[in-house]
Design a protein around this motif. Structure first.
Motif, PDB file in Angstrom:
ATOM      1  N   SER A 197       0.818  -1.214   0.104  1.00 12.16           N
ATOM      2  CA  SER A 197      -0.164   0.299  -0.178  1.00 12.16           C
ATOM      3  C   SER A 197       0.643   1.204   0.255  1.00 12.16           C
ATOM      4  O   SER A 197       0.180   2.231  -0.870  1.00 12.16           O
ATOM      5  N   VAL A 198       1.684   1.643   0.700  1.00  7.36           N
ATOM      6  CA  VAL A 198       3.186   2.306   0.690  1.00  7.36           C
ATOM      7  C   VAL A 198       3.810   2.451  -1.074  1.00  7.36           C
ATOM      8  O   VAL A 198       3.473   3.862  -0.900  1.00  7.36           O
ATOM      9  N   ALA A 199       3.562   1.633  -0.823  1.00  9.74           N
ATOM     10  CA  ALA A 199       5.012   1.726  -1.694  1.00  9.74           C
ATOM     11  C   ALA A 199       3.828   1.810  -3.279  1.00  9.74           C
ATOM     12  O   ALA A 199       4.529   2.776  -4.363  1.00  9.74           O
ATOM     13  N   LYS A 200       3.034   1.897  -3.268  1.00  9.15           N
ATOM     14  CA  LYS A 200       2.053   2.436  -4.479  1.00  9.15           C
ATOM     15  C   LYS A 200       1.366   3.528  -4.258  1.00  9.15           C
ATOM     16  O   LYS A 200       0.935   4.141  -5.320  1.00  9.15           O
ATOM     17  N   GLY A 201       1.405   4.131  -3.190  1.00 10.91           N
ATOM     18  CA  GLY A 201       0.461   5.216  -3.376  1.00 10.91           C
ATOM     19  C   GLY A 201       1.374   6.596  -2.352  1.00 10.91           C
ATOM     20  O   GLY A 201       0.945   7.348  -2.146  1.00 10.91           O
ATOM     21  N   CYS A 202       2.873   6.190  -1.817  1.00 10.83           N
ATOM     22  CA  CYS A 202       3.603   7.407  -1.706  1.00 10.83           C
ATOM     23  C   CYS A 202       4.775   7.124  -2.806  1.00 10.83           C
ATOM     24  O   CYS A 202       5.861   6.852  -2.745  1.00 10.83           O
ATOM     25  N   PRO A 203       4.230   7.119  -4.038  1.00 10.90           N
ATOM     26  CA  PRO A 203       5.826   8.418  -5.271  1.00 10.90           C
ATOM     27  C   PRO A 203       6.934   9.004  -5.116  1.00 10.90           C
ATOM     28  O   PRO A 203       7.853   8.419  -5.467  1.00 10.90           O
ATOM     29  N   LEU A 204       7.061   9.363  -4.255  1.00 13.53           N
ATOM     30  CA  LEU A 204       7.968  10.160  -3.972  1.00 13.53           C
ATOM     31  C   LEU A 204       8.786   9.388  -2.593  1.00 13.53           C
ATOM     32  O   LEU A 204       9.805  10.081  -2.218  1.00 13.53           O
ATOM     33  N   LEU A 205       8.844   8.350  -2.432  1.00 12.53           N
ATOM     34  CA  LEU A 205       9.481   7.735  -0.770  1.00 12.53           C
ATOM     35  C   LEU A 205      10.479   7.550  -1.663  1.00 12.53           C
ATOM     36  O   LEU A 205      10.914   7.081  -2.794  1.00 12.53           O
ATOM     37  N   LYS A 206      11.852   8.128  -0.886  1.00 10.66           N
ATOM     38  CA  LYS A 206      13.372   8.217  -1.125  1.00 10.66           C
ATOM     39  C   LYS A 206      13.284   7.574   0.279  1.00 10.66           C
ATOM     40  O   LYS A 206      15.297   6.557  -0.795  1.00 10.66           O
ATOM     41  N   VAL A 207      13.199   7.094   1.194  1.00  6.22           N
ATOM     42  CA  VAL A 207      14.165   6.464   2.522  1.00  6.22           C
ATOM     43  C   VAL A 207      13.590   5.081   3.025  1.00  6.22           C
ATOM     44  O   VAL A 207      11.935   5.243   3.103  1.00  6.22           O
ATOM     45  N   LEU A 208      13.666   3.981   2.724  1.00  8.34           N
ATOM     46  CA  LEU A 208      13.174   3.012   3.489  1.00  8.34           C
ATOM     47  C   LEU A 208      13.616   1.688   3.851  1.00  8.34           C
ATOM     48  O   LEU A 208      14.926   1.617   3.700  1.00  8.34           O
ATOM     49  N   LYS A 209      13.330   1.502   5.421  1.00  6.91           N
ATOM     50  CA  LYS A 209      14.583   0.821   6.464  1.00  6.91           C
ATOM     51  C   LYS A 209      13.401  -0.325   6.809  1.00  6.91           C
ATOM     52  O   LYS A 209      12.044   0.024   7.005  1.00  6.91           O
ATOM     53  N   LEU A 210      13.603  -1.394   6.878  1.00  2.00           N
ATOM     54  CA  LEU A 210      12.262  -2.778   6.401  1.00  2.00           C
ATOM     55  C   LEU A 210      13.098  -3.622   7.621  1.00  2.00           C
ATOM     56  O   LEU A 210      13.975  -4.558   7.163  1.00  2.00           O
ATOM     57  N   GLN A 211      12.547  -4.358   8.742  1.00  3.00           N
ATOM     58  CA  GLN A 211      13.230  -5.052   8.979  1.00  3.00           C
ATOM     59  C   GLN A 211      11.720  -5.677  10.349  1.00  3.00           C
ATOM     60  O   GLN A 211      11.336  -5.484  10.845  1.00  3.00           O
ATOM     61  N   CYS A 212      11.419  -6.249   8.663  1.00  2.00           N
ATOM     62  CA  CYS A 212       9.853  -6.376   9.040  1.00  2.00           C
ATOM     63  C   CYS A 212       9.922  -8.974   8.540  1.00  2.00           C
ATOM     64  O   CYS A 212      10.029  -8.877   6.966  1.00  2.00           O
ATOM     65  N   ALA A 213      10.010  -9.326   9.501  1.00  3.50           N
ATOM     66  CA  ALA A 213       9.968 -11.216   8.721  1.00  3.50           C
ATOM     67  C   ALA A 213       8.910 -11.423   8.265  1.00  3.50           C
ATOM     68  O   ALA A 213       8.979 -12.634   7.650  1.00  3.50           O
ATOM     69  N   ASN A 214       7.525 -11.134   8.019  1.00  2.00           N
ATOM     70  CA  ASN A 214       6.780 -11.333   7.485  1.00  2.00           C
ATOM     71  C   ASN A 214       6.398 -10.777   5.541  1.00  2.00           C
ATOM     72  O   ASN A 214       5.797 -10.855   5.260  1.00  2.00           O
ATOM     73  N   VAL A 215       7.874  -9.764   5.583  1.00  2.00           N
ATOM     74  CA  VAL A 215       7.262  -9.156   4.488  1.00  2.00           C
ATOM     75  C   VAL A 215       8.200  -9.827   2.818  1.00  2.00           C
ATOM     76  O   VAL A 215       9.805 -10.905   3.724  1.00  2.00           O
TER      77      VAL A 215
END
Length: 588
Positions: free
Chosen positions: A241-259
């Motif tokens: 949802s964030v990837a599709k809805g936030c086209p200006l995203l420049k910084v993404l940090k993920l620590q999510c075991a279920n992604v």
């Protein structure tokens, strides 16, 4: 003339305020405020930031500060209130958590913030465990110009966060790390209220914030540029949802075991402006994810891969081929990434300026030789537990990357004198060198560094082949040295300390622990001219006695911390400087 105040009589208030506002350091501003009552009153008008540490009466302190800066309310457009929780030390009072919590800002203090600082733009309430939704509502209703809010470790609820969404329509930055009292209800309401302004969101260890919240963020907060997620309850749906809805995203940090790959492939397809990507502890990501990133995120500049065991050379090659603007790369504990993957980086990412390889057992000399040939702008290199990297690799880096300014190597047992000598001969801009527990590095290496580089930071802890000759060369060649760690050097003695005192007058921090041959005599020579010393660690040094400790305390007026065994501190020294002395173990 004595008795005449020429400055106050000649300068109007506006000029003095402007001068005070240009002072860079807080101690300088504090000193000026004590000159006279007029300067004390004017200094408050130039103050833009307030930082409050742990205090026995934090609520009363905030109320006092609100009165102190009442006249400057309109000018204070950026006030940062830090109230860290008190940690460390044993609880001798027997009162347990009640004593600790008394050092935390409560709702009363937050109400004082709202009343006293209505123009506040930035508020940080880290580990204010006594603050609840009631206090946050008070701030939200009165501080409507708030742009940045850090609630890390605060047990606020949904009502408080909803109030921020309703009242603070300019909010851009929100940190919700360890906010256990929040649920999707509060974050959804905030996303609706701050949909036009929210640019940065951090979520960690919030067990009741799920994909529902991220769907709301993706649907409404189209200006979001930074997202940091550390969660076990977030799945692909929320990240999609964030990837599709936030086209200006420049910084993404993920620590999510279920992604999984599905989410990251979507990021590669939709987030074309992505510049910083950090993936931590992912077992379900494969090379397909990095392939999608390489194809879509052409502007990627910073990539961190930590403990992603399913990634291999193929994925890193895809990033190298697609993301030619990459400047920072960290590979930490990704055991299937080896020499070939890093070779691809060296061939394709010619703008690389910082490279960190940690616990990378499959990466060898050939990989760094390619980096040395292709990455001419490399300025920082970090190597930790890379057992297959040796002198050949370091020589290639030294000869090809002459702009190198920082080199940190730890427990790389194949790196020895030859590699470091090449650094000293070729990397004249090097200012920061750390060689921790590199068994093959000795005096020859440091002599070359002393001749060729002007270091400001040196750490050779655990390099047991280094003795007086190497440190003397550093003392004579690196007059700008401000930090030195020579702990666990068994061959280092007083002669080196005397040379450091003569050659490095700017030294501020030194670590001498476990140096068995250093005595009070060498310490006295060191502190005689290194009067700017602020910290000195000297535990397990049998040649240093209570007399040496007293010499350090009396000679260094800027000293802030001394780490030493308790039995080496005399009663007189303790009375004189007890606040800056720390003990490794009270029973020694």
């Amino acid at each position: 003339m004595r008795g005449h105040d020429r400055i106050n009589s000649a300068l109007p208030d506006e000029v003095i305020v402007e001068i005070l506002g240009r002072l860079e350091s807080k101690p300088s501003r504090d000193a000026c405020s004590l000159v006279c009552r007029r300067w004390l009153a004017l200094e408050r008008l130039s103050r833009r930031t307030l930082r409050i540490g742990a205090s026995g009466l934090p609520d009363a302190l905030v109320s006092h500060l609100a009165r102190r800066f009442a006249n400057g309310r309109r000018r204070m457009d950026e006030s940062t209130l830090l109230q860290p929780r008190l940690y460390g030390g044993s609880d001798k009072s027997g009162l347990g958590d009640r004593v600790t919590e008394s050092y935390c800002l409560s709702d009363v203090g937050l109400a004082a913030v709202g009343d006293g600082f209505t123009k506040i733009e930035k508020l940080s309430l880290i580990w204010c465990s006594n603050a609840t939704s009631a206090g946050l509502i008070s701030v939200a209703e009165k501080c409507r110009s708030l742009k940045s809010l850090d609630l890390q470790g605060c047990y606020v609820g949904d009502d408080g966060l909803a109030a921020v969404g309703d009242c603070c329509k300019q909010l851009e930055d929100l940190n919700l790390r360890f906010c256990e009292g929040l649920t999707d209800t509060g974050l959804v309401k905030l996303a609706l209220g701050c949909e036009k302004t929210l640019k940065s969101l951090g979520i960690a260890a919030c067990a009741r914030i799920t994909d529902v919240s991220l769907e709301a963020v993706g649907s409404h907060c189209r200006s979001l540029g930074t997202l940091s997620l550390d969660s076990e309850v977030i799945h692909d749906k929320g990240v999609l949802s964030v990837a599709k809805g936030c086209p200006l995203l420049k910084v993404l940090k993920l620590q999510c075991a279920n992604v999984t790959d599905v989410a990251l492939q979507c990021v590669g397809f939709f987030c074309l402006s992505l510049e910083i990507l950090a993936l931590y502890s992912f077992q379900r990501f494969t090379d397909e994810s990095l392939g999608a990133i390489g194809k879509g995120c052409k502007k990627l500049k910073n990539l961190t891969l930590s403990d992603c065991y399913s990634l291999s050379d193929k994925g890193l090659e895809a990033v190298a081929l697609g993301c030619s603007e990459l400047t920072h790369l960290e590979v930490n504990g990704c055991h299937n990434i080896g020499t070939y993957g890093l070779e691809s980086i060296g061939k394709s990412c010619t703008r690389l300026s910082e490279l960190a390889l940690l616990y990378s057992q499959k990466i060898g000399d050939i990989a760094l030789s390619e980096v040395g040939r292709g990455c001419k702008y490399l300025q920082a290199l970090h190597l930790v537990d890379c057992l297959n990297i040796g002198d050949d690799a370091i020589r290639f880096i030294a000869r090809g990357c002459r702009s190198l300014r920082k080199l940190h190597i730890r427990r790389c047992y194949e790196v020895g004198n030859k590699g470091i000598v090449a650094v000293g001969e070729n990397c004249n801009l090097l200012t920061d060198l750390s060689l921790r527990f590199c068994d093959k590095v000795g005096d020859e290496a440091l002599i070359a560094i002393g001749h060729g580089c002007s270091l400001r930071h040196l750490n050779v802890s655990g390099c047991h082949l280094i003795g007086d000759a190497g440190i003397i060369a550093i003392a004579r060649g690196c007059s700008q040295l401000s930090y030195l760690d020579v702990s666990v050097l068994q061959n280092l003695g007083d002669m080196a300390m005397a040379e450091l005192g003569d050659g490095c007058p700017l030294l501020k921090d030194i670590v001498l622990s476990h140096c068995r041959q250093i005595t009070d005599v060498g310490l006295a020579h060191l502190v005689k001219k290194c009067t700017l010393l602020e910290s000195c660690h000297m535990v397990y040094c049998p040649g240093i006695t209570a007399s040496g400790v007293a010499t350090v305390i009396s000679s260094c007026v800027s000293m802030k911390k001394v780490l030493v065994e308790k039995w080496k501190v005399s009663p007189r020294t303790k009375r004189r400087a007890g606040s800056i002395i720390s003990y490794l173990c009270v029973d020694l």
